[in-house]
Scaffold this motif. Sequence first.
Motif, short mmCIF file in Angstrom:
data_model
loop_
_atom_site.label_atom_id
_atom_site.label_comp_id
_atom_site.label_asym_id
_atom_site.label_seq_id
_atom_site.Cartn_x
_atom_site.Cartn_y
_atom_site.Cartn_z
N ASN A 106 0.85 -1.19 0.00
CA ASN A 106 0.00 0.00 0.00
C ASN A 106 0.89 1.24 0.00
OD1 ASN A 106 -1.77 2.14 0.62
ND2 ASN A 106 -3.19 0.72 1.62
N PHE A 107 1.00 1.85 -1.14
CA PHE A 107 1.98 2.91 -1.35
C PHE A 107 1.72 4.16 -0.51
CE2 PHE A 107 3.66 6.27 -4.37
CZ PHE A 107 5.00 6.05 -4.04
N PRO A 108 0.56 4.80 -0.58
CA PRO A 108 0.37 6.05 0.18
C PRO A 108 0.48 5.85 1.69
CG PRO A 108 -1.32 5.78 -1.52
CD PRO A 108 -0.62 4.48 -1.40
N THR A 109 -0.16 4.80 2.20
CA THR A 109 -0.12 4.56 3.64
C THR A 109 1.30 4.27 4.11
OG1 THR A 109 -2.37 3.66 3.51
CG2 THR A 109 -1.09 3.16 5.50
N SER A 110 2.04 3.53 3.29
CA SER A 110 3.42 3.21 3.65
C SER A 110 4.27 4.47 3.76
CB SER A 110 4.04 2.27 2.61
OG SER A 110 3.38 1.03 2.59
N LEU A 111 4.05 5.44 2.87
CA LEU A 111 4.84 6.66 2.90
C LEU A 111 4.59 7.44 4.19
CD1 LEU A 111 6.79 8.60 1.60
CD2 LEU A 111 4.87 9.66 0.39
N VAL A 112 3.36 7.48 4.64
CA VAL A 112 3.05 8.17 5.90
C VAL A 112 3.81 7.50 7.05
CG1 VAL A 112 1.25 8.67 7.58
CG2 VAL A 112 0.79 8.97 5.14
N GLY A 113 3.80 6.18 7.06
CA GLY A 113 4.51 5.46 8.10
C GLY A 113 6.01 5.71 8.05
N VAL A 114 6.54 5.77 6.85
CA VAL A 114 7.97 6.03 6.67
C VAL A 114 8.33 7.40 7.23
CG1 VAL A 114 9.73 6.55 4.94
CG2 VAL A 114 8.35 4.49 4.72
N LEU A 115 7.53 8.40 6.94
CA LEU A 115 7.81 9.75 7.41
C LEU A 115 7.74 9.83 8.94
CD1 LEU A 115 5.88 11.88 4.76
CD2 LEU A 115 8.34 11.55 4.94
N PHE A 129 16.01 16.54 11.70
CA PHE A 129 15.80 16.73 10.27
C PHE A 129 14.45 17.42 10.02
CE2 PHE A 129 19.34 14.03 9.77
CZ PHE A 129 19.74 14.04 8.43
N LYS A 130 14.39 18.19 8.96
CA LYS A 130 13.15 18.77 8.49
C LYS A 130 13.21 18.88 6.97
CE LYS A 130 14.83 23.50 9.16
NZ LYS A 130 14.59 24.81 9.85
N PHE A 131 12.08 19.21 6.37
CA PHE A 131 12.07 19.36 4.92
C PHE A 131 12.93 20.54 4.51
CE2 PHE A 131 8.52 16.51 5.20
CZ PHE A 131 8.57 15.81 4.00
N ALA A 132 13.60 20.38 3.36
CA ALA A 132 14.48 21.44 2.86
C ALA A 132 13.71 22.73 2.60
CB ALA A 132 15.19 20.98 1.58
N SER A 133 12.42 22.60 2.35
CA SER A 133 11.58 23.78 2.13
C SER A 133 11.33 24.54 3.44
CB SER A 133 10.25 23.36 1.51
OG SER A 133 9.56 22.47 2.38
N GLY A 134 11.64 23.92 4.58
CA GLY A 134 11.45 24.56 5.88
C GLY A 134 10.35 23.94 6.71
N ASP A 135 9.47 23.13 6.09
CA ASP A 135 8.36 22.52 6.82
C ASP A 135 8.86 21.40 7.73
OD1 ASP A 135 6.54 24.15 5.59
OD2 ASP A 135 6.11 22.74 3.97
N GLU A 136 8.22 21.26 8.86
CA GLU A 136 8.51 20.16 9.76
C GLU A 136 7.90 18.88 9.20
OE1 GLU A 136 10.39 20.12 12.40
OE2 GLU A 136 10.83 22.27 12.39
N ILE A 137 8.52 17.75 9.48
CA ILE A 137 8.03 16.47 8.96
C ILE A 137 6.64 16.16 9.50
CG2 ILE A 137 8.42 13.97 8.98
CD1 ILE A 137 11.39 14.50 8.85
N VAL A 138 6.42 16.44 10.78
CA VAL A 138 5.12 16.15 11.38
C VAL A 138 4.02 16.96 10.69
CG1 VAL A 138 3.74 16.36 13.46
CG2 VAL A 138 6.07 15.47 13.60
N LYS A 139 4.28 18.21 10.36
CA LYS A 139 3.31 19.05 9.67
C LYS A 139 2.97 18.46 8.31
CE LYS A 139 2.73 23.66 7.66
NZ LYS A 139 3.37 24.99 7.46
N TYR A 140 3.99 17.99 7.61
CA TYR A 140 3.77 17.42 6.28
C TYR A 140 2.92 16.16 6.39
CZ TYR A 140 4.76 15.50 1.67
OH TYR A 140 4.63 14.98 0.40
N VAL A 141 3.21 15.32 7.38
CA VAL A 141 2.45 14.08 7.56
C VAL A 141 0.98 14.40 7.84
CG1 VAL A 141 2.13 12.08 9.06
CG2 VAL A 141 4.42 12.72 8.30
N ALA A 142 0.73 15.41 8.67
CA ALA A 142 -0.65 15.78 9.01
C ALA A 142 -1.42 16.21 7.76
CB ALA A 142 -0.65 16.90 10.04
#
Length: 356
Positions: free
Chosen positions: A314-323, A333-346
Amino acid sequence: MAGYICQFWAPVTIGGRRLLSTSNQPFAVGYLSNEFAMYREYSEKYTYNKDVYNHIGGAFLNRFSCVNQLHWIPSEVDTGLNVSVMLPICLGSSSPSTCIGVLELTADATLAADVVLDVTFNLKKAGLDVFPVQDLIPYKTINGLKLVKDEIDNALKVVCRSHNLALAQVWIACEDKSYVPSSSCMKETRLNNLALAQVLIACQNKRYVPFSSRLKEASKKRLLAFKLTGCVFDVTKHGYTILHTLCDAIPSKLALSTLQDYKTRFVPELRSDLLIGLDGTFLPESRAATICLKSNDTGDFDYAFVFIWTKDLNFPTSLVGVLLTLKECLPRFKFASGDEIVKYVAIYIFLLLVRP
């Protein structure tokens, strides 16, 4: 027509000029044909300035392997081949920093990856090797990079094991610089021609016949992406190990795109040529995603993470888990764009919930 031709370009001095030439150098072909003979004859007539960037000299100057579409041979020399791989050759572990020349592997696109693997295997047996791009990792100029790499190594192992990823890699960008080696490599090239010839002959045993930190500030410079580290988890499918090995020598266009624009990419049907420019049937049906992160410990230095799944997961669900796992393993670590990983996952989970 399918097949391949391998030929070695060595540094020579002609009329006071430092050039790369394949004349009187070892070569091999997949089978004997008039077309391959014409290709070889045409190649022997040419020399390339090894201090100027071109499709041969570029690999010699910057010590990077590269994949090019075949365009420099005239149309009347119709070999049926369509891709060339340029491999900078060094003296193996005894002198890995000395490039003795460039091995050109020209082949049908579907065969190129197999030829590269066979040749690199036999190079090692002869005491030679493809120049290890990992030697170019700027540990001395990027403070904290060695420690961060160790953290990434551990995180990739956890991510692969926790989410059944077949393969996970991290790529970094390097400026394509011109580098002029010492003249001593010309003597070493002559001494190692015999070893290289033995490498090409060794292919007969199979099915062959012998014969930056900140990228925006460097936008005007040519950049390449090479593998910092990686983890192969699904060893039952040999294709992932093959791909991981090829990535040791060949820059990635997919990772470079991610490093340049910071965009997250989803690849529903991954082909090996999308990652390294070499097609092949060795890679199982797979999906991939790329993200660009940076660490507080290395400032503006960017990292392209490439995650590869077998297609039945399951591709989309797996990516959320990976993040989420990445956030736990790499809290700085955070996204190079400046966003926090948790924010992106939400945000991503929200989109999954509301999509039709």
